[in-house]
Design an enzyme around this catalytic site. Structure first.
Site, PDB file in Angstrom:
ATOM      1  N   ASP A  71      38.463   9.947  41.001  1.00 19.19           N
ATOM      2  CA  ASP A  71      38.966   9.072  39.938  1.00 19.19           C
ATOM      3  C   ASP A  71      40.472   9.304  39.826  1.00 19.19           C
ATOM      4  O   ASP A  71      40.910  10.372  39.383  1.00 19.19           O
ATOM      5  CB  ASP A  71      38.242   9.439  38.632  1.00 19.19           C
ATOM      6  CG  ASP A  71      38.621   8.532  37.465  1.00 19.19           C
ATOM      7  OD1 ASP A  71      39.704   7.924  37.523  1.00 19.19           O
ATOM      8  OD2 ASP A  71      37.829   8.462  36.503  1.00 19.19           O
ATOM      9  N   HIS A  72      41.229   8.295  40.207  1.00 17.62           N
ATOM     10  CA  HIS A  72      42.683   8.484  40.286  1.00 17.62           C
ATOM     11  C   HIS A  72      43.335   8.596  38.901  1.00 17.62           C
ATOM     12  O   HIS A  72      44.497   8.969  38.788  1.00 17.62           O
ATOM     13  CB  HIS A  72      43.301   7.328  41.084  1.00 17.62           C
ATOM     14  CG  HIS A  72      44.542   7.708  41.828  1.00 17.62           C
ATOM     15  ND1 HIS A  72      45.282   8.835  41.541  1.00 17.62           N
ATOM     16  CD2 HIS A  72      45.187   7.111  42.862  1.00 17.62           C
ATOM     17  CE1 HIS A  72      46.323   8.913  42.347  1.00 17.62           C
ATOM     18  NE2 HIS A  72      46.288   7.876  43.163  1.00 17.62           N
TER      19      HIS A  72
END
Ligand code: CAO
Length: 451
Positions: free
Chosen positions: A423-424
């Site tokens: 999850d950036h």
């Protein structure tokens, strides 16, 4: 007496049927000359069939999914009083489809126009509600887009529709600035800018912006060949909904890495020979390496909670299990406190339980990080979808013997492909690269687990 006229498909440059993808009007609607009646979509272009004159739609003779071609009867239109008065003696030849995208140039027959017909055989159906809005003074009738298309069907050209579709913009959310409320390209652009700036009004006035996706295509597949309906399993429907949400809401990036597991494999085989009662697969080594990496990089053992990051001090690993009814992700608890053999026995038990449909919701809760191993099947890499509210997942593909340069020569090494989706919002690319590289180092030299 009101006169009914036929509205037909003008020359669309093709004799073969083109599907109707959208009805832009309905019975009772008042339309202006050149207003779109239906949208057709060929493989080359999207085009609107325009009204050849102003009037009221009395009959709509096509539906979404119908395939129609040049000359097909689309609607019966009752001429507006003004248009009726100025009824053309010859058919209005200017009616042309409004084409977007790369429509093939039309060459052949002259446009088929609106052919007048005699009086309607049956009395015209009653108009449910006048679509035109009377000016307050009782003066000239004013048409706006809401009146023209009650039910808020967006009023826009095919080119603008295609443009909006490419951007995933729902035209019903866009306010048209052109004459009569027509939506122009600039309106779509302004809407996108407003959404990106967080200022656009959202669907149903909710605080959540929403994706505002265009509707799912409705296709009658049986028109193209034999079909069979197979009800989806409950697991498939639930996991599908979760996967769709996670894919849509989490900005995924996947980092690819390779681990040299030559030595690990030798050790695994030895373990297998020594412990015939349990099957030791590469997966348990991956669980241990993942735990080591989660300890070293705590942001991966976390969940988002508004402005906070919840850091977990426990190490529960979810394992994607392929069952006849669909994907399930049971969780192995406290993997930091268990050895390879204990994990192997638990893995065998929990995957058997999942396949026998004996698994309960509690078995699938509390995971910190998931592993999806397709290594027993094949593949060189894939992009796994994060199992929210976790922030990362490891995909494992099939190991392969490869020639690897060791500084002086190519040596045969067993290489294991790893695909780490993260999850950036929580994890930066550099951190993901470090996490994956560390896992690779641990798998290449298991002594690092002791450090
Ligand atoms: N490379 C090469 N061989 C591998 C391997 C890898 N990365 N991983 C496993 N193998 C081998 C095993 O050693 C085993 O070989 P032997 O039978 O010769 O001993 C064989 O492949 C089968 O392993 P397995 O799949 O039974 O066992 P596992 O521990 O690797 O995996 C489980 C267990 C439950 C994860 C697996 O059966 C499964 O369901 N995988 C599918 C997961 C999935 O669907 N993921 C996608 C989710 S997104 O849709």
């Amino acid at each position: 007496m009101a006169e009914l006229m036929e509205a037909r498909v003008p020359d669309i440059g093709s004799d073969s049927g083109v599907p109707v993808i959208e009805l832009l009007v309905k019975v009772g609607d008042v339309v202006e000359k050149d207003q779109g009646l239906v949208t057709l979509e060929s493989d080359k272009a999207t085009m609107e069939v325009p009204a050849p004159f102003a009037g009221t739609i009395r009959e709509l003779l096509v539906k979404v999914g119908d395939e129609i071609s040049t000359g097909a009867l689309v609607a019966m239109v009752e001429l507006a009083a003004s248009a009726s008065g100025a009824k053309p003696s010859a058919p209005p030849a200017q009616a042309q489809p409004q084409v977007a995208a790369t429509a093939a140039a039309a060459s052949a027959p002259p446009p088929v126009a609106a052919a007048p017909v005699a009086q309607a055989k049956a009395p015209a159906p009653p108009v449910s509600a006048p679509a035109a809005v009377a000016a307050p003074s009782g003066g000239p009738r004013v048409l706006d887009s809401e009146a023209l298309m009650p039910g808020a069907l967006p009023y826009a050209s095919p080119a603008v529709r295609v443009f909006a579709r490419e951007l995933g913009v729902d035209l019903t959310q866009v306010k048209g600035s052109e004459r009569g409320g027509r939506i122009g390209k600039q309106d779509v652009q302004a809407h996108v800018k407003a959404v990106l700036a967080g200022g656009a009004p959202s669907r149903a006035g909710t605080a959540e912006g929403g994706l505002q996706l265009i509707p799912w295509p409705q296709v009658d597949f049986s028109k193209f060949g034999e079909i069979e309906l197979q009800p989806r399993s409950r697991i498939n429907r639930i996991s599908g909904a979760n996967l769709a949400r996670n894919w849509a809401m989490i900005p995924h990036v996947t980092q690819f890495e390779e681990a040299d597991i030559t030595e690990m494999e030798a050790f695994r085989k030895k373990l297998g020979e020594e412990h015939k009662d349990v099957k030791v697969t590469p997966l348990v080594f991956l669980i241990k390496a993942a735990v080591a990496a989660l300890k070293k990089y705590p942001a991966f053992n976390a969940s988002l909670d508004g402005d906070n990051l919840v850091l977990k001090k426990y190490f529960h690993i979810g394992i994607a299990v392929d069952t006849p009814d669909g994907l399930m992700v049971p969780v192995l608890r406290d993997c930091d406190r268990k050895g390879l053999l204990e994990l192997s026995a638990e893995l065998a038990a929990i995957s058997a339980k999942a396949r026998e449909k004996k698994i309960g919701p509690a078995d699938m809760q509390g995971g910190c990080f998931s592993i999806s191993s397709l290594g027993g099947i094949g593949g060189t890499a894939f992009t796994p979808i994060i199992n929210a509210p976790e922030v990362a997942i490891l995909g494992v593909s099939k190991s392969q013997m490869k020639p690897v340069w060791n500084g002086s020569e190519f040596a045969p090494r067993l290489m294991l492909p790893l695909s780490l989706s993260y999850d950036h919002r929580v994890i930066d690319g550099a951190a993901a690269a470090r996490f994956a590289a560390y896992m690779s180092q641990v798998l290449a030299d298991l002594r690092r687990l002791l450090v």
